[in-house]
Design an enzyme around this catalytic site. Structure first.
Site, short mmCIF file in Angstrom:
data_model
loop_
_atom_site.label_atom_id
_atom_site.label_comp_id
_atom_site.label_asym_id
_atom_site.label_seq_id
_atom_site.Cartn_x
_atom_site.Cartn_y
_atom_site.Cartn_z
N SER A 292 -16.14 -17.75 -13.05
CA SER A 292 -16.26 -17.00 -11.80
C SER A 292 -14.91 -16.52 -11.27
CB SER A 292 -17.00 -17.86 -10.77
OG SER A 292 -17.37 -17.11 -9.64
N ASP A 303 -6.00 -7.27 -17.45
CA ASP A 303 -6.23 -5.81 -17.39
C ASP A 303 -4.95 -5.05 -17.03
OD1 ASP A 303 -8.82 -6.23 -18.08
OD2 ASP A 303 -9.71 -5.52 -16.21
N LYS A 317 -19.19 -16.13 -16.22
CA LYS A 317 -20.01 -16.00 -15.01
C LYS A 317 -19.47 -14.85 -14.18
CE LYS A 317 -21.64 -18.43 -10.88
NZ LYS A 317 -21.11 -17.49 -9.87
#
Length: 550
Positions: A292, A303, A317
């Protein structure tokens, strides 16, 4: 019982409306009313006609849990008697004395003392067995009942009667409950001379503040790079994940997007504050227990090519939950959206059926993955979890080691060891000598630690199949020989698995002198992920090559 039925049916109505009314309510009211009527009449008939008496609370709870579990694993019903535990998990706060206990052989044993709180100041020790809480004998209570007795309203007194190893008579200790705040950052310090290490275990309120304070303090001590350890972190508040990435990313950067059925849940979260350091080399440690909010931090830094990710594929998740109040002080935790990292990746595993036993993501077929490009043009993928830039192996402890831990034998030996060695040790350099370990092996001789290994289970299954297939008579001699050799090997298992047993023993022993921080430091010398991170952070060329910065 009629009152109970009305309460339960009202709760079922509220939950169903919460789940269904958000989408085209005018077209679904009839379906809602019809199905609730079916549910009510069915419940009435079962209650009236079933051969045995039924418990209405248990019966309807089973129905609610099954209904929500058909949606996803994270949409849950929280009844009134579980709401307080739910709040503790989400806030990291509760009223208590700061002691962590565990059941060992039907005894309630103190296994950790939280630094700076009443338990430490009042003289409670790791290894103490709690006999009574006020006037209530724990031997007569369930684990849940004793846990509730330990907690309570801030400012209220509580008396513990404990049995301490080496002391003949029980000891009575008095405490006053206070607000306990479980730290999101249980430890930060230097690894070597110039690498900062920050362990982040939760994302409850102030998580970002704690990480920021830790990083600033370590930079003042000379840190030139930082390891952010998210291993085993189950996640928590999304906004804390956003603020933690903001420590390393400039203001105005997209961190995560959420998309749901209701337009109000389609949101973009950007960094809003001035960062601490946008240049310091970063390594993020993850494993299959990182979920999460942990995946938001790791995925966002990946990224933007802002850090090297090391470890195992994360949990997978990518769903956002909110809690909604229901009648009679119960709550519904419901999934409202999926989240996406800056490149557009959804971390949620695409297929719930391909998870490991612990719920984390296993291997994902390439056909189910979609590729994305980082800021520097590196290829990353969605489909379930964050793939690390450097994959490491985390071998599971042998069944013997797990059994020794679960039965409390390692813990009990730690208590005995510290009784004989009261002088505190250095957590980073302490190690059990070969002679120390031989003493442990001798101590284990009269302990019952019989168990059946995986190999023995498989041999048993093979034997049963051989009997079914009429081959047993021909194979009996060989099977008996294998069983004998396994039994002989097991006699030497304490030495065969010495390294992993020794590691847990050292961490436990050090925790008696230096609590949780000491236990963490004692594990550094065995931590291959930390060693790999230090290696990468010390090599500018390797770090830049991984991030495609050359």
């Amino acid at each position: 019982m009629k009152t109970n039925k009305k309460i339960l049916l009202a709760s079922a109505l509220l939950i169903t409306v919460a789940l269904l009314a958000a989408s085209k309510p005018a077209e679904r009211y009839f379906e809602i009313a019809k199905n609730l009527d079916i549910f009510a009449t069915l419940f009435k008939e079962v209650n009236a006609l079933y051969v045995d008496d039924v418990n209405p609370n248990k019966l309807v709870r089973t129905g609610i849990d099954a209904m929500l579990n058909s949606l996803d694993p994270y949409t849950n019903y929280i009844p009134e008697d579980e709401v307080e535990d739910f709040r503790t998990i989400n806030t990291g706060q509760y009223g208590g004395i700061g002691a962590i206990t565990r059941e060992i052989n039907n005894r309630t044993i103190v296994t950790m003392i939280m630094e700076g709180y009443g338990a430490q100041k009042g003289g409670l020790r790791i290894g103490d067995e709690i006999l009574k809480i006020d006037d209530a004998e724990l031997a007569k209570l369930s684990r849940e009942q004793s846990s509730h007795l330990m907690k309570g309203q801030v400012g209220t007194p509580v008396t513990l009667t404990v049995k301490r190893v080496g002391v003949e008579q029980p000891i009575t200790l008095q405490f006053k409950r206070e607000k306990i705040k479980v730290n999101n950052v249980p430890y930060y310090g230097m690894v070597g001379t110039d690498v900062a290490y920050i362990q982040l275990s939760d994302f409850t309120p102030d998580a970002a503040k704690e990480v920021k304070i830790a990083l600033i303090a370590l930079k003042e001590q000379g840190a030139k790079s930082v390891i952010l350890d998210l291993r085993g972190n189950p996640g928590g508040l999304l906004i804390e994940a956003v603020n933690i990435t903001n420590i390393f990313l400039p203001k105005g950067k997209l961190v995560v997007s959420t998309k749901g059925k209701i337009p109000e849940n389609n949101l973009n979260y950007e960094t809003l504050n001035t960062p601490v350091d946008t240049e310091i080399p970063v390594s993020v440690l993850i494993n299959r227990g990182s979920a999460s909010a942990s995946e938001i931090v790791a995925g966002t830094l990946q990224d933007y090519d802002r850090g090297v990710i090391i470890g195992e594929k994360s949990y997978g998740k990518g769903l956002v939950q909110v809690s909604r109040p229901l009648s009679y002080n119960s709550q519904l935790k419901v999934t409202t959206a999926k989240y996406y990292t800056p490149t557009g990746r959804c971390i949620q595993v695409l297929d719930y059926t391909h998870r490991r036993e612990d719920g984390s993501v296993g291997s994902i077929p390439d056909s189910l993955k979609k590729s994305f490009k980082t800021s520097a043009g590196r290829m990353v993928y969605d489909g379930g979890g964050i793939d690390p830039d450097i994959k490491t192996e985390s071998p599971e402890a042998h069944m013997l080691t797990q059994m020794l831990f679960e039965r409390g034998l390692l813990f009990n030996y730690g208590t005995q060891y510290v009784l004989k060695h009261p002088q505190a040790v250095d957590p980073r350099t302490f190690t059990l000598s070969d002679e120390d370990y031989k003493e442990f092996a001798v101590w284990m001789k009269d302990k019952n630690y019989q168990y059946k290994s995986y190999l023995e289970y498989e041999l048993q299954q093979f034997t049963e199949e051989a009997k079914k297939e009429k081959y047993y008579t021909d194979l009996k001699a060989q099977l008996d020989q294998i069983q004998t050799r396994i039994a002989e090997s097991k006699k030497n298992e304490l030495m065969m698995y010495k390294d992993e047993i020794k590691m847990l023993l050292e961490e436990d022993i050090v925790s008696r002198y230096h609590l949780e921080k000491g236990s963490i430091e004692a594990g550094f010398k065995y931590d291959d992920d930390v060693k790999k991170a230090v290696e990468v952070l010390h090599s500018s060329a390797q770090y830049k090559k991984i991030l495609n910065m050359q």
